[in-house]
Design an enzyme around this catalytic site. Structure first.
Site, PDB file in Angstrom:
ATOM      1  N   LYS A  79       0.849  -1.195   0.000  1.00  0.00           N
ATOM      2  CA  LYS A  79       0.000   0.000   0.000  1.00  0.00           C
ATOM      3  C   LYS A  79       0.886   1.246   0.000  1.00  0.00           C
ATOM      4  O   LYS A  79       1.885   1.308   0.741  1.00  0.00           O
ATOM      5  CB  LYS A  79      -0.895  -0.008   1.241  1.00  0.00           C
ATOM      6  CG  LYS A  79      -1.885   1.155   1.302  1.00  0.00           C
ATOM      7  CD  LYS A  79      -2.733   1.056   2.576  1.00  0.00           C
ATOM      8  CE  LYS A  79      -3.807   2.130   2.615  1.00  0.00           C
ATOM      9  NZ  LYS A  79      -4.641   2.035   3.827  1.00  0.00           N
ATOM     10  N   SER A 154      -9.558   1.907   2.946  1.00  0.00           N
ATOM     11  CA  SER A 154      -8.673   2.655   2.078  1.00  0.00           C
ATOM     12  C   SER A 154      -7.646   1.797   1.345  1.00  0.00           C
ATOM     13  O   SER A 154      -7.091   2.227   0.339  1.00  0.00           O
ATOM     14  CB  SER A 154      -7.931   3.712   2.890  1.00  0.00           C
ATOM     15  OG  SER A 154      -7.109   3.081   3.858  1.00  0.00           O
ATOM     16  N   SER A 178      -9.763  -0.483   7.190  1.00  0.00           N
ATOM     17  CA  SER A 178      -9.202  -0.270   5.855  1.00  0.00           C
ATOM     18  C   SER A 178      -8.508  -1.471   5.235  1.00  0.00           C
ATOM     19  O   SER A 178      -8.139  -1.430   4.059  1.00  0.00           O
ATOM     20  CB  SER A 178      -8.218   0.905   5.883  1.00  0.00           C
ATOM     21  OG  SER A 178      -8.920   2.124   5.838  1.00  0.00           O
TER      22      SER A 178
END
Lengths: 496, 492
Positions: A79, A154, A178
């Site tokens: 990420k 996210s 997330s």
């Protein structure tokens, strides 16, 4: 079978047996990325050349013999909020568009030491604030199961990359759901470990007391293997725990089903506002747990309704301070104004997107003189009550089962103008972060949307959330693994 | 004060702790005098994704300071973020301690005009220093070498009643910090910073007046001068029926005046909240006990001991203990005094103290040396003192010898020998010389004998000239008198 379709555990076995090389595997994954990334947009940066170099090194290391890490030569996605030295970390934000960190996150040091191949950086809502990746300054990621829909967020880029076979596993970060929420929406496994199990050093902070790096895999064992490698005390993170890391993967092999396992079903999680198909699929999953030998116990978490407001006071409060450093002075975007304060206003006003600005304002407000006691302090007290609810529950049960999300993946753009509706997507996952305990999402079925029009219907994945007590990962993972192995949901592929 | 107002003064003092590394990262904390931005890392430059780690040495230094300031050390203390934007503050917040400081409720005894007074310490807490801005024409540069250096913020109660007292408090505080070896406490180099606040009230009342704060003071002297100026300024405002405004004042070093810097009517909202990156700090009793046992003997104790053990006056003892190294030098000198010699120990202490605070201080000052940088050992000073006491050299010669000892590092005996400075005390030799002088100056002798007694000194001067100052003056005087009296009574 195509090499990129191998799950991590399978690939590891083939690599170790010498049947495939990491270069072959990595090349297959890179080709897959070339083929489907234009549709999915899971990556913000592709580390293609370096990935092949790393794969080559991994093959050399394996051929030298001796014990190697299970992640040696395994292609993973990261990420884009976790630092990999020398390649950009944008956090999905204009304000850090060209920022290149000079240091690795501790988790990256550990992955590199294990010989993992880092494919690139995946899309995220700006500074991990969001539930759809639509808050990324660089465009949303599309859900591999239906490209018109969001992958969740996210960590939507990481979830989508794993679901679309563009990585065998991935790292995300979970502040309020997330990792688990996009895992559920993309039909993969996502783990949020106990706060302090994984070092946060090099993870760009959103809300420090809630942030935790988590892992994605196509199976529980895959995600557990990645967690195994990155977990453990780090002297650079004073909030990291000193407890030794148990052998998660070894524990998965304990095979007496779910006999004797008490699974709590929180009354408060199954009421109101849920998509009926999701509710049905999750209930069926809990029935499966019972069939596998688990005892279902209804429990109560009475302070659950406060989780969302508490989260939206504490997380923005911490974020308002954590994001203060993006001021255009030392790195990142700078828009020079007529004086210092003008420069601050222009830089931050242009550099941050609307959701980030909204949360900075919320947090600043909650911490302001005259409001601090009414908001921040009260939220901290309620947070304690939420944690105590869960601690009490874990005196009676071993794990808690619940939906990961109230509904399946929604359409891109559907909620962008309704932040409250968007916030509700995390309603089942927030408590875990507030309490600092562990949780995961495992695929538990599909919901057919547009059921009224069977011709246009799409099957969208649904996630079962399992929650464990602090440091309860071994049993949590085992329960999820037993469930997963007794079902076939994880074997379905996104129609790309 | 004749107008009937008294100043009420409180001090906020920031002390840079002399730790090896910074408060929350491993960078060198000795920031003074390095190239800008050479002592920095991702942590102290506030890069995204970094985390602070507490410097244990800084905590220990702060606890030691707290103990020396007679504070209660908190068993549970935590860190807070103080939020504000400024280019010298890399994270946009400063890690500090807000409502649970490390040390509270202490006091210091301060002596002003021979009067002891207890100044309360409200709190002392740890925080990190900011960077430094350098203004160049139309732009500013940021140097982050100093960012993250550990600071101890000490806040006094508003117990101070004069500029002089404030000066004496700072001097005492500096002495304490140096005894503890936790800071250079050098205000000129920014290792100690002081922001006083001052208000006036009718003397003898318990009212609180409107206060002003004074900033950018860079020496103890400027603190004293600024407070004295501000006292007079506020007094003038009040006696002419005006109202003191709540302001932050600057200090103009050239013109010796304070001037309004900014209004304090609207207080900054720093939005303090607990630092989530650092767990609270629990000070275990064993840790506290260990630190307490490691504290050095503090100046007040040393001073009291000097008065009792060596019979020194309060004043002499105070001068000696103001610098720990000087106190140690004195004490080592006393230890080096030969015990078997039948001398009054108190007299000896007074003599050694006089040599140290008189000639030695002057010489150190001339040479720009601190006592610990001197090559002369305490035992060598005792050697010099003993030469004087035994009459081997005169006090005047001893001064010269001391200068050489300080500059060259030889022992007194060696210098005296090499330069043949030893006093002539031999009776026969001196008798011969004295006789010669009397014989060579019959006129002066006659005048003396006829009553001009001051000529005795002149005759003595002749002896000293002949011996190049080495004659033992007491003996010469006695001999001359003896011989002159013999002449008077007609003896040969």
């Amino acid at each position: 079978m195509k090499l990129y379709e191998l799950c991590l555990t399978e690939a590891q076995a083939l690599l170790q047996a010498g049947e495939i090389s990491s270069v072959e595997l990595t090349r297959a994954v890179l080709e897959r990325i070339s083929a489907v990334e234009p549709m999915v947009h899971a990556f913000l940066y592709c580390n293609c050349e370096q990935a092949l170099v790393d794969a080559q090194r991994a093959d050399v290391r394996r051929s030298a013999g001796g014990p190697v890490s299970p992640l040696l030569g395994i292609p993973l996605a990261i990420k884009d909020i976790i630092h990999v030295r020398g390649i950009p970390t944008t956090c999905g934000s204009r304000i850090l568009e060209h920022y290149v960190p000079t240091f690795n996150a501790t988790v990256i040091d550990r992955l590199q030491a294990a010989g993992a191949v880092l494919l690139g950086k995946t899309n995220t809502d700006e500074f991990a604030m969001g539930s759809s990746t639509e808050n990324s300054a660089f465009g949303p990621t599309c859900n591999p199961w239906d490209l018109s829909r969001v992958p969740g967020g996210s960590s939507g880029g990481s979830a989508a990359a794993v679901a679309a076979y563009m990585a065998l596993g991935a790292l995300g970060s979970d502040t309020g759901g997330s990792v688990r929420q996009p895992a559920a929406l993309c039909g993969v496994v996502g783990i949020k470990p106990t706060y302090g199990v994984v070092s946060r050093y090099g993870l760009v902070a959103f809300a420090s007391s809630l942030d935790q790096i988590g892992t994605f895999g196509r199976t529980v064992a895959d995600a557990a293997l990645v967690l195994q490698t990155i977990a453990g005390h780090d002297p650079l993170d004073s909030t990291s725990l000193t407890d030794p890391v148990p052998d998660y993967v070894e524990r998965l092999k304990k095979t007496d089903g779910l006999n004797g396992v008490r699974v709590g079903l929180p009354r408060e999680y199954m009421v109101g506002g849920m998509q009926p198909q999701v509710e049905a699929v999750v209930l069926e999953a809990t029935a499966t747990l019972e069939e596998l030998g688990a005892e279902l116990v209804e429990i109560s978490l009475p302070h659950t309704p406060y989780a969302l407001p508490v989260y939206y006071l504490i997380a923005p409060a911490e974020a308002s301070a954590n994001l203060a450093r993006y001021d255009g002075m030392r790195y990142g975007l700078r828009i020079t104004g007529k004086d210092l304060w003008d420069t601050y206003h222009l830089t931050r006003g242009e550099g941050f997107g609307p959701e980030v600005i909204r949360r900075i304002m919320l947090g600043t407000y909650a911490l302001s003189a005259g409001y601090y006691d009414a908001y921040y302090i009260k939220a901290q007290k309620a947070r304690t009550l939420i944690r105590q609810d869960l601690e009490r529950a874990f005196e009676k049960v071993d794990v808690i089962a619940a939906p990961t999300t109230p509904r399946t993946a929604f359409r891109i753009g559907e909620m962008v103008n309704d932040p409250l509706q968007m916030y509700l997507q995390d309603v089942f996952t927030l408590s875990t972060n507030l309490a600092g305990i562990c949780g995961l999402s495992v695929p538990c079925g599909f919901a057919s949307v547009n059921a009224a029009d069977p011709g246009a219907s799409t099957d969208l994945p649904v996630g079962l959330q399992l929650i464990g007590p602090a440091l309860g990962e071994p049993e949590l993972l085992r329960v999820a693994h037993v469930y997963e192995q007794a079902t076939s949901w994880h074997q379905r592929s996104a129609p790309l | 004060m004749d107008k009937g107002y008294e100043p009420v003064i409180g001090l906020e003092v920031h002390v840079q702790l002399a730790t090896a590394s910074k408060m929350f990262c491993g960078c060198n904390a000795a920031a003074f005098g390095h190239e800008p931005n050479t002592l920095t890392c991702p942590i102290c430059t506030g890069q995204p994704g970094v985390l602070p780690v507490i410097n244990q040495q800084a905590v220990e230094f702060a606890i030691m300071a707290g103990l020396a300031l007679n504070c209660r050390i908190a068993s549970f203390t935590k860190w807070d973020r103080k939020n504000y934007h400024y280019p010298d503050l890399p994270k946009g917040y400063q890690i500090s301690q807000y409502d649970l400081p490390l040390a509270v409720n202490g006091w210091v005894m301060v002596e002003t005009n021979a009067e002891q007074k207890r100044i309360g310490i409200r709190r002392a807490h740890l925080e990190e220093d900011t960077g430094k801005l350098v203004h160049r024409g139309d732009h500013s540069l940021v140097d982050l070498n100093r960012a993250g250096v550990p600071l101890l913020e000490i806040v006094t109660e508003p117990d101070i009643r004069s500029a002089e007292e404030a000066y004496d408090f700072l001097t005492k505080l500096r002495t304490l910090l140096r005894y503890l070896k936790i800071s250079t406490a050098d205000m000129e180099k920014g290792a100690m910073r002081c922001e006083p606040n001052i208000s006036l009230r009718p003397a003898g009342t318990n009212e609180w007046g409107t206060l002003t704060e004074i900033k950018n003071l860079n020496s103890f002297r400027s603190v004293r001068a600024a407070l004295a100026y501000e006292t007079t300024r506020q007094e003038n405002v009040l006696t002419t029926g005006g109202r003191v405004k709540r302001l932050t004042m600057g200090w103009d070093e050239q013109r010796n005046i304070t001037f309004p810097q900014r209004s304090k009517e609207t207080a900054n909202d720093y939005r303090y909240f607990p630092e989530p990156d650092l767990p609270p700090l629990v000070v275990q009793p064993e840790w506290l006990d260990r630190l307490r046992s490691q504290l050095p003997e503090l100046p007040d104790v040393v001073k009291a001991r000097f008065v009792v053990d060596y019979g020194l006056s309060d004043y002499d003892a105070a001068v000696l203990v103001a610098d720990q190294a000087v106190a140690r030098f004195f004490q080592d000198a006393m230890a080096a005094c030969p015990a078997q010699e039948p001398v009054d120990r108190h007299a000896q202490a007074k003599t050694i103290s006089n040599w140290i605070t008189g000639d030695l201080f002057r010489l150190m000052n001339e040479c720009g040396l601190a006592v610990e940088e001197m090559r002369m050992t305490p035992a060598e000073l005792v050697g010099l003192v003993n030469l004087v006491r035994r009459g081997a050299i005169s006090t005047g010669t001893a001064r010269e010898v001391l200068a050489e000892m300080v500059k060259q590092g030889d022992s007194a005996e060696a210098i005296v020998q090499r330069r043949e400075l030893a006093q002539i005390s031999d009776q026969g030799t001196l008798e011969g010389i004295a006789g010669q002088v009397i014989e060579n100056h019959p006129g002066e002798v006659a005048q003396y004998l006829s009553g001009k007694e001051s000529l005795l000194q002149w005759l003595m001067g002749q002896v000293m000239r002949t011996t190049q100052g080495k004659a033992n003056p007491a003996r010469v005087l006695a001999l001359l008198k003896e011989k002159l009296e013999a002449k008077r009574s007609g003896q040969p």
